[in-house]
Design a protein around this motif. Structure first.
Motif, PDB file in Angstrom:
ATOM      1  N   GLY A 101       0.791  -1.217   0.000  1.00  0.00           N
ATOM      2  CA  GLY A 101       0.000   0.000   0.000  1.00  0.00           C
ATOM      3  C   GLY A 101       0.828   1.275   0.000  1.00  0.00           C
ATOM      4  O   GLY A 101       1.961   1.307   0.504  1.00  0.00           O
ATOM      5  N   THR A 102       0.265   2.316  -0.581  1.00  0.00           N
ATOM      6  CA  THR A 102       0.845   3.671  -0.577  1.00  0.00           C
ATOM      7  C   THR A 102      -0.210   4.643  -0.100  1.00  0.00           C
ATOM      8  O   THR A 102      -1.295   4.731  -0.686  1.00  0.00           O
ATOM      9  CB  THR A 102       1.305   4.082  -1.987  1.00  0.00           C
ATOM     10  OG1 THR A 102       2.349   3.213  -2.423  1.00  0.00           O
ATOM     11  CG2 THR A 102       1.796   5.529  -1.995  1.00  0.00           C
ATOM     12  N   ARG A 103       0.115   5.353   0.960  1.00  0.00           N
ATOM     13  CA  ARG A 103      -0.808   6.371   1.464  1.00  0.00           C
ATOM     14  C   ARG A 103      -0.536   7.670   0.729  1.00  0.00           C
ATOM     15  O   ARG A 103       0.510   8.299   0.922  1.00  0.00           O
ATOM     16  CB  ARG A 103      -0.648   6.564   2.963  1.00  0.00           C
ATOM     17  CG  ARG A 103      -1.646   7.555   3.562  1.00  0.00           C
ATOM     18  CD  ARG A 103      -1.528   7.620   5.074  1.00  0.00           C
ATOM     19  NE  ARG A 103      -1.794   6.327   5.700  1.00  0.00           N
ATOM     20  CZ  ARG A 103      -2.994   5.825   5.940  1.00  0.00           C
ATOM     21  NH1 ARG A 103      -4.072   6.528   5.620  1.00  0.00           N
ATOM     22  NH2 ARG A 103      -3.133   4.645   6.516  1.00  0.00           N
ATOM     23  N   LEU A 104      -1.451   8.053  -0.139  1.00  0.00           N
ATOM     24  CA  LEU A 104      -1.309   9.270  -0.939  1.00  0.00           C
ATOM     25  C   LEU A 104      -2.095  10.404  -0.305  1.00  0.00           C
ATOM     26  O   LEU A 104      -3.289  10.253  -0.022  1.00  0.00           O
ATOM     27  CB  LEU A 104      -1.812   9.021  -2.369  1.00  0.00           C
ATOM     28  CG  LEU A 104      -1.846  10.249  -3.295  1.00  0.00           C
ATOM     29  CD1 LEU A 104      -0.439  10.784  -3.530  1.00  0.00           C
ATOM     30  CD2 LEU A 104      -2.514   9.902  -4.616  1.00  0.00           C
ATOM     31  N   THR A 105      -1.411  11.508  -0.078  1.00  0.00           N
ATOM     32  CA  THR A 105      -2.047  12.701   0.477  1.00  0.00           C
ATOM     33  C   THR A 105      -1.904  13.838  -0.523  1.00  0.00           C
ATOM     34  O   THR A 105      -0.778  14.146  -0.950  1.00  0.00           O
ATOM     35  CB  THR A 105      -1.408  13.109   1.818  1.00  0.00           C
ATOM     36  OG1 THR A 105      -1.504  12.012   2.734  1.00  0.00           O
ATOM     37  CG2 THR A 105      -2.123  14.319   2.409  1.00  0.00           C
ATOM     38  N   ILE A 106      -3.010  14.440  -0.884  1.00  0.00           N
ATOM     39  CA  ILE A 106      -2.992  15.570  -1.794  1.00  0.00           C
ATOM     40  C   ILE A 106      -3.108  16.841  -0.950  1.00  0.00           C
ATOM     41  O   ILE A 106      -4.074  17.020  -0.199  1.00  0.00           O
ATOM     42  CB  ILE A 106      -4.148  15.507  -2.807  1.00  0.00           C
ATOM     43  CG1 ILE A 106      -4.133  14.152  -3.529  1.00  0.00           C
ATOM     44  CG2 ILE A 106      -4.046  16.668  -3.793  1.00  0.00           C
ATOM     45  CD1 ILE A 106      -2.843  13.824  -4.259  1.00  0.00           C
ATOM     46  N   ILE A 107      -2.123  17.709  -1.100  1.00  0.00           N
ATOM     47  CA  ILE A 107      -2.064  18.928  -0.305  1.00  0.00           C
ATOM     48  C   ILE A 107      -2.764  20.050  -1.060  1.00  0.00           C
ATOM     49  O   ILE A 107      -2.347  20.381  -2.171  1.00  0.00           O
ATOM     50  CB  ILE A 107      -0.603  19.310  -0.024  1.00  0.00           C
ATOM     51  CG1 ILE A 107       0.125  18.135   0.637  1.00  0.00           C
ATOM     52  CG2 ILE A 107      -0.528  20.562   0.841  1.00  0.00           C
ATOM     53  CD1 ILE A 107       1.624  18.276   0.630  1.00  0.00           C
ATOM     54  N   PRO A 108      -3.832  20.621  -0.488  1.00  0.00           N
ATOM     55  CA  PRO A 108      -4.581  21.665  -1.219  1.00  0.00           C
ATOM     56  C   PRO A 108      -3.742  22.920  -1.436  1.00  0.00           C
ATOM     57  O   PRO A 108      -2.838  23.227  -0.673  1.00  0.00           O
ATOM     58  CB  PRO A 108      -5.766  21.964  -0.309  1.00  0.00           C
ATOM     59  CG  PRO A 108      -5.827  20.845   0.668  1.00  0.00           C
ATOM     60  CD  PRO A 108      -4.436  20.302   0.797  1.00  0.00           C
TER      61      PRO A 108
END
Lengths: 118, 112
Positions: free
Chosen positions: B105-112
């Protein structure tokens, strides 16, 4: 056309109790696959069943775990004498015949059962 | 064996930028490679898959590339949006086998 249905969504058990997880396949599907997802990990295959038959249980722990898929009713994953290490999300998927990824078949999972062992 | 290695384990990107997640496998008989997206507390959802007879497949902002010689495949998300934030899992199997082997798994976080 409902998808794969699993219940309960959440199940809390104390150590030593039994847990029963149910999976109702999509309409017309007679093959069921169970996967387990430990915290912070990917899914791991447990068992593949056809109605009234266990086809592949190579991913099942040797003790305390069993699965069935009777002629009528949902598939049941049964965990006896649960321990804290059994805490996980359990997902199932279904297919009309043995899933064949060489064709355009895909595997879709139910919403899962989150088992918590206290 | 049938193991799949997935990198990175966590990934943060600015909204609008691209994200790339890579998986490597060891079983040269592998020929089916799905990608699943899992939001917190939800089921893994199939977002795209590729079979070994093609090297690339695209669906809007999502693409998957496959390099059979090097035994790796990658997920590409372009023009990322906040709703892309989730954990992404790669998986593999070979035709005739009903079992999927998943990456970690890869935890992807999109930063606004």
């Amino acid at each position: 056309n409902a998808g794969v249905m699993q219940n309960p969504r959440h199940l809390v058990r104390r150590r030593g109790q039994e847990a029963r997880l149910r999976c109702s396949p999509m309409k017309g599907h007679s093959h069921v696959y169970w996967y387990r997802q430990l915290p912070e990990e990917g899914l791991k295959f447990m068992v593949y069943l056809q109605k009234e038959n266990i086809i592949d249980e190579s991913g099942m722990p040797k003790e305390r775990f069993s699965a069935e898929f009777p002629k009528e009713g949902p598939s049941i994953l049964r965990i006896q004498q649960v321990v804290r290490g059994d805490s996980a999300a359990y997902f199932c998927a279904s297919s009309p015949t043995r899933v064949d990824f060489a064709t355009n078949e895909k595997l879709f999972f139910g919403s899962g059962t989150q088992l918590s062992v206290l | 064996g049938e193991n799949v290695e997935q990198h990175p384990s966590t990934l943060s990107v600015q909204e609008g930028d691209s994200a790339v997640i890579k998986c490597t496998y060891s079983d040269s008989a592998s020929n089916y490679f799905p990608w699943y997206k899992q939001e917190l507390g939800k089921r893994p959802q199939l977002i795209i898959d590729i079979r070994s007879n093609v090297g690339e497949k695209k669906d809007q902002r999502i693409a998957v590339t496959l390099n059979k010689t090097a035994k790796h495949f990658s997920l590409h998300i372009t023009e990322t949006q906040p709703e892309d934030s989730a954990v992404y899992f790669c998986a593999r199997t070979n035709f005739g086998n009903e079992k999927l082997t998943f990456g970690t798994g890869t935890r992807l976080t999109i930063i606004p």
